[in-house]
Write an enzyme that holds these catalytic residues in place. Structure first.
Site, PDB file in Angstrom:
ATOM      1  N   LYS A 148       0.642  -0.884  -0.181  1.00  0.00           N
ATOM      2  CA  LYS A 148      -0.075   0.199   0.040  1.00  0.00           C
ATOM      3  C   LYS A 148       0.866   1.182   0.158  1.00  0.00           C
ATOM      4  CE  LYS A 148      -1.884   2.361   3.177  1.00  0.00           C
ATOM      5  NZ  LYS A 148      -1.751   3.840   2.698  1.00  0.00           N
ATOM      6  N   GLU A 193      10.240   0.891  10.277  1.00  0.00           N
ATOM      7  CA  GLU A 193      11.423   1.818   9.895  1.00  0.00           C
ATOM      8  C   GLU A 193      10.477   3.093  10.220  1.00  0.00           C
ATOM      9  OE1 GLU A 193      13.147   4.689   8.657  1.00  0.00           O
ATOM     10  OE2 GLU A 193      12.960   4.218   6.437  1.00  0.00           O
ATOM     11  N   CYS A 241      13.554  10.526   7.097  1.00  0.00           N
ATOM     12  CA  CYS A 241      13.461  10.000   8.444  1.00  0.00           C
ATOM     13  C   CYS A 241      14.865  10.293   9.024  1.00  0.00           C
ATOM     14  CB  CYS A 241      13.049   8.669   8.438  1.00  0.00           C
ATOM     15  SG  CYS A 241      13.702   7.834   7.002  1.00  0.00           S
ATOM     16  N   GLU A 246      10.282  15.099  15.752  1.00  0.00           N
ATOM     17  CA  GLU A 246      10.469  15.207  14.502  1.00  0.00           C
ATOM     18  C   GLU A 246       9.637  16.171  13.695  1.00  0.00           C
ATOM     19  OE1 GLU A 246       9.533  11.606  12.178  1.00  0.00           O
ATOM     20  OE2 GLU A 246      11.233  11.538  11.290  1.00  0.00           O
TER      21      GLU A 246
HETATM   22  P1  NAI Z   1       1.807   7.960   8.585  1.00  0.00           P
HETATM   23  O1  NAI Z   1       2.695   6.878   9.431  1.00  0.00           O
HETATM   24  O2  NAI Z   1       0.480   7.896   9.028  1.00  0.00           O
HETATM   25  O3  NAI Z   1       1.586   7.069   7.008  1.00  0.00           O
HETATM   26  C1  NAI Z   1       2.643   6.163   6.644  1.00  0.00           C
HETATM   27  C2  NAI Z   1       1.979   5.074   5.945  1.00  0.00           C
HETATM   28  O4  NAI Z   1       1.134   4.360   6.956  1.00  0.00           O
HETATM   29  C3  NAI Z   1       0.776   5.598   5.149  1.00  0.00           C
HETATM   30  O5  NAI Z   1       0.804   4.664   4.042  1.00  0.00           O
HETATM   31  C4  NAI Z   1      -0.512   5.812   5.665  1.00  0.00           C
HETATM   32  O6  NAI Z   1      -1.577   5.210   4.796  1.00  0.00           O
HETATM   33  C5  NAI Z   1      -0.343   4.226   6.723  1.00  0.00           C
HETATM   34  N1  NAI Z   1      -1.135   4.203   7.813  1.00  0.00           N
HETATM   35  C6  NAI Z   1      -1.584   5.205   8.300  1.00  0.00           C
HETATM   36  N2  NAI Z   1      -2.485   4.759   9.437  1.00  0.00           N
HETATM   37  C7  NAI Z   1      -2.323   3.309   9.378  1.00  0.00           C
HETATM   38  C8  NAI Z   1      -2.707   2.361  10.140  1.00  0.00           C
HETATM   39  N3  NAI Z   1      -3.660   2.513  11.226  1.00  0.00           N
HETATM   40  N4  NAI Z   1      -2.320   1.191   9.925  1.00  0.00           N
HETATM   41  C9  NAI Z   1      -1.649   0.900   8.824  1.00  0.00           C
HETATM   42  N5  NAI Z   1      -1.188   1.834   8.036  1.00  0.00           N
HETATM   43  C10 NAI Z   1      -1.609   3.060   8.242  1.00  0.00           C
HETATM   44  O7  NAI Z   1       2.361   9.197   8.501  1.00  0.00           O
HETATM   45  P2  NAI Z   1       1.824  10.603   8.437  1.00  0.00           P
HETATM   46  O8  NAI Z   1       0.479  10.923   9.144  1.00  0.00           O
HETATM   47  O9  NAI Z   1       1.650  10.811   6.964  1.00  0.00           O
HETATM   48  O10 NAI Z   1       3.075  11.576   9.072  1.00  0.00           O
HETATM   49  C11 NAI Z   1       2.999  11.768  10.207  1.00  0.00           C
HETATM   50  C12 NAI Z   1       4.401  12.083  10.694  1.00  0.00           C
HETATM   51  O11 NAI Z   1       4.924  10.836  10.698  1.00  0.00           O
HETATM   52  C13 NAI Z   1       5.143  13.052   9.894  1.00  0.00           C
HETATM   53  O12 NAI Z   1       5.201  14.434  10.272  1.00  0.00           O
HETATM   54  C14 NAI Z   1       6.661  12.459  10.177  1.00  0.00           C
HETATM   55  O13 NAI Z   1       7.293  12.962  11.385  1.00  0.00           O
HETATM   56  C15 NAI Z   1       6.536  11.198  10.391  1.00  0.00           C
HETATM   57  N6  NAI Z   1       6.832  10.188   9.289  1.00  0.00           N
HETATM   58  C16 NAI Z   1       7.672   9.282   9.101  1.00  0.00           C
HETATM   59  C17 NAI Z   1       8.031   8.903   7.887  1.00  0.00           C
HETATM   60  C18 NAI Z   1       9.638   8.143   7.904  1.00  0.00           C
HETATM   61  O14 NAI Z   1       9.826   7.778   6.884  1.00  0.00           O
HETATM   62  N7  NAI Z   1      10.125   7.853   9.108  1.00  0.00           N
HETATM   63  C19 NAI Z   1       7.543   8.763   6.821  1.00  0.00           C
HETATM   64  C20 NAI Z   1       6.166   9.646   6.908  1.00  0.00           C
HETATM   65  C21 NAI Z   1       5.934  10.176   7.968  1.00  0.00           C
END
Ligand code: NAI
Ligand code: MG
Length: 482
Positions: A185, A259, A293, A390
């Protein structure tokens, strides 16, 4: 300093054949899906690019069934050499269609074309080439299972929006090389290159069901996590969702690699070559709008050179070009979404309220879309939220130190442990520091360098498991903890 004006040098988007709507890619075909749909926009202009299906639980059920069938009937029976041929084919097609992928990535994500063209897409292809090479040599990779490592079966993979194609490659290439099939996804703000990748799977004649791409937001991800037919999960994203996944699978047979976030220290000693260090600081935190990240979001600079580094850094930041991501001159593109922009604004407001000094490069911003000026906070202390949390945006927090011991203590003073950077002329100091820093990746006199042969991953709340290199194969075979 004189400012040079640049004539626009826009990359053409004619190379991209956008459809008005996209279905789900299940069992080798695009299907409508039974759920609702959502729009993916260009964050630079707020233009709607396409309507995309939101996969329901029933759709995930179909995708997992397709992946299971492909696993038992085809992929698990195929020799590693034959699996490798498919991966090489995919890698070559990605290279052939690199421009199309780069332009689409930049449209959907907002990152500068310079980066999608020179970093994201070439590296994505490189991960397929690299893992293709392992497919017939797994018995020599010192993996659990020795001469005959065994795949888990069906792998669920959930990726974020900051490096959509690159994260897809990090996930799919090792999973397929080791003989697993996948349900992946992409993030809801950046689904389009994953859907183009589905076309590449068709073009490569990949057996139906080996790769399934399901689009949607959190609930679709949750349906993958909870599905009983999934043997292993791989997630990149926020620490909050990562913790939820860890809780959801505890007590089940499912394995997971996570990650998650980071708050990396980029540490500059007084014997460092300052101009190179300034370039490294810029690359560390303003690359990809700071949506990284492993970004070097905390600059730790030795007190004796702090003023000089700060003034040279600000002078350099005034030359950064912020704007149209499709312009080849652009250094900093659009913030990926309204929600992310709101998070950056909220956290930087807290930084100011807590007493840190805010500076930005004063550049003009486009009137439409989501934008944030390259920003530096000085006078930051360790307890400030901008030093601990972050921001995931183009925002640098500057702290100072006097001794190497103090630099180590401050660098490690965070719940995260993904990466770190060290700038010094002394090799012995680099080795000593690297040994003391609790970070999965430590760069010396450089920052944000990526290579498919090198493992990547974190300590503490940055997650567990490694991606890339030989280590990146391990989580995809039986007998490992993650
Ligand atoms: P998120 O963790 O919600 O999104 C990442 C992925 O997880 C997306 O594909 C999303 O649809 C999916 N997701 C969301 N809720 C889920 C659930 N309950 N079960 C399974 N999958 C789920 O991150 P978001 O809200 O876009 O960003 C929030 C913060 O997270 C950012 O401000 C940043 O600090 C951090 N972040 C860190 C990343 C990294 O590479 N370490 C990447 C994206 C966000
Ligand atoms: Mg988008």
């Amino acid at each position: 300093m004189p400012k040079f004006e640049y004539a626009p040098a826009p990359e053409s988007r004619a190379v991209v054949d956008l459809q008005s709507s996209y279905g789900l890619f299940i069992n080798g075909e695009f299907t409508d899906g039974s759920g609702t749909s959502f729009k993916s926009i260009s964050p630079a202009t707020e233009e709607v690019l396409a309507e995309v299906s939101a996969a329901s639980e029933a759709d995930i059920d179909n995708a997992v069934a397709a992946a299971r069938k492909a696993y038992t009937r085809v992929w698990s029976k195929m020799s590693g050499a034959d699996r490798g041929k498919y991966l090489y084919r995919i890698a070559r097609i990605l290279q052939e269609r690199a421009r199309e992928f780069a332009v689409l990535e930049t449209l959907d994500n907002g990152k500068p074309i310079k980066e999608s063209r020179d970093v994201d897409i070439p590296l994505a292809a490189a991960h397929f080439f690299y893992n293709a090479g392992w497919a017939d040599k797994l018995g020599y990779a010192a993996l659990p299972g020795g001469a005959n490592p065994q795949p888990h079966g069906v792998v669920g993979q959930i990726i974020p929006w900051n490096f959509p194609m690159l994260m897809l490659a990090w996930k799919i290439a090792p999973a397929l090389a080791t003989g697993n099939t996948v349900v992946l996804k992409p993030a809801e703000t950046t689904p389009l290159t994953a859907l183009l990748f589905a076309e590449v799977c068709q073009q490569a004649d990949l057996p139906p069901g080996v790769v399934n791409i399901v689009t949607g937001a959190g609930p679709t991800g949750q349906a993958i996590v909870d599905h009983p037919g999934i043997d292993k999960l791989a997630f990149t994203g926020s620490t909050g969702v990562g913790k939820m996944i860890a809780r959801a699978i505890s007590g089940t047979r499912k394995k997971a690699t996570l990650e998650l976030g980071g708050k990396a220290a980029n540490i500059v000693f007084d014997d460092a070559p300052i101009d190179q260090a300034v370039e490294g600081i810029v690359r560390g935190i303003f690359f990809n709008q700071g949506h990284v990240c492993c970004a070097g979001s905390r600059l730790l600079v030795q007190e004796t050179i702090a003023d000089e580094v700060e003034s040279r850094l600000k002078r350099r930041l005034e030359t950064l070009r912020v704007g149209d991501p499709l312009d080849k001159n652009t250094d900093v593109g659009a913030i990926n979404s309204r929600a992310q922009l709101d998070r950056i604004i909220a956290l930087t407001d807290v930084g100011e309220a807590e007493g840190a000094v805010r500076w930005d490069n004063g550049c003009e911003l486009p009137s439409k879309g989501f934008w944030f000026r390259p920003t530096v906070f000085t006078g930051v202390t360790q307890t400030h939220r901008i030093a601990q949390e972050e921001v995931f945006g183009p925002v640098l927090s500057v702290l100072t130190f006097r001794t190497p011991q103090e630099a180590v203590a401050k660098a490690n003073n965070t719940p995260y442990g993904l990466s770190a950077g060290i700038w010094t002329e002394k090799g012995s100091r680099i080795l000593w520091m690297a040994d003391q820093l609790k970070a999965g990746v430590v760069w010396a006199n450089t920052f944000n360098q990526f290579d498919p042969t090198s493992p990547f991953g974190g300590y503490k709340e940055s997650g567990y498991g490694r991606e890339g290199g030989r280590h990146g194969l391990e989580p995809y075979v039986k007998g490992t903890l993650s």
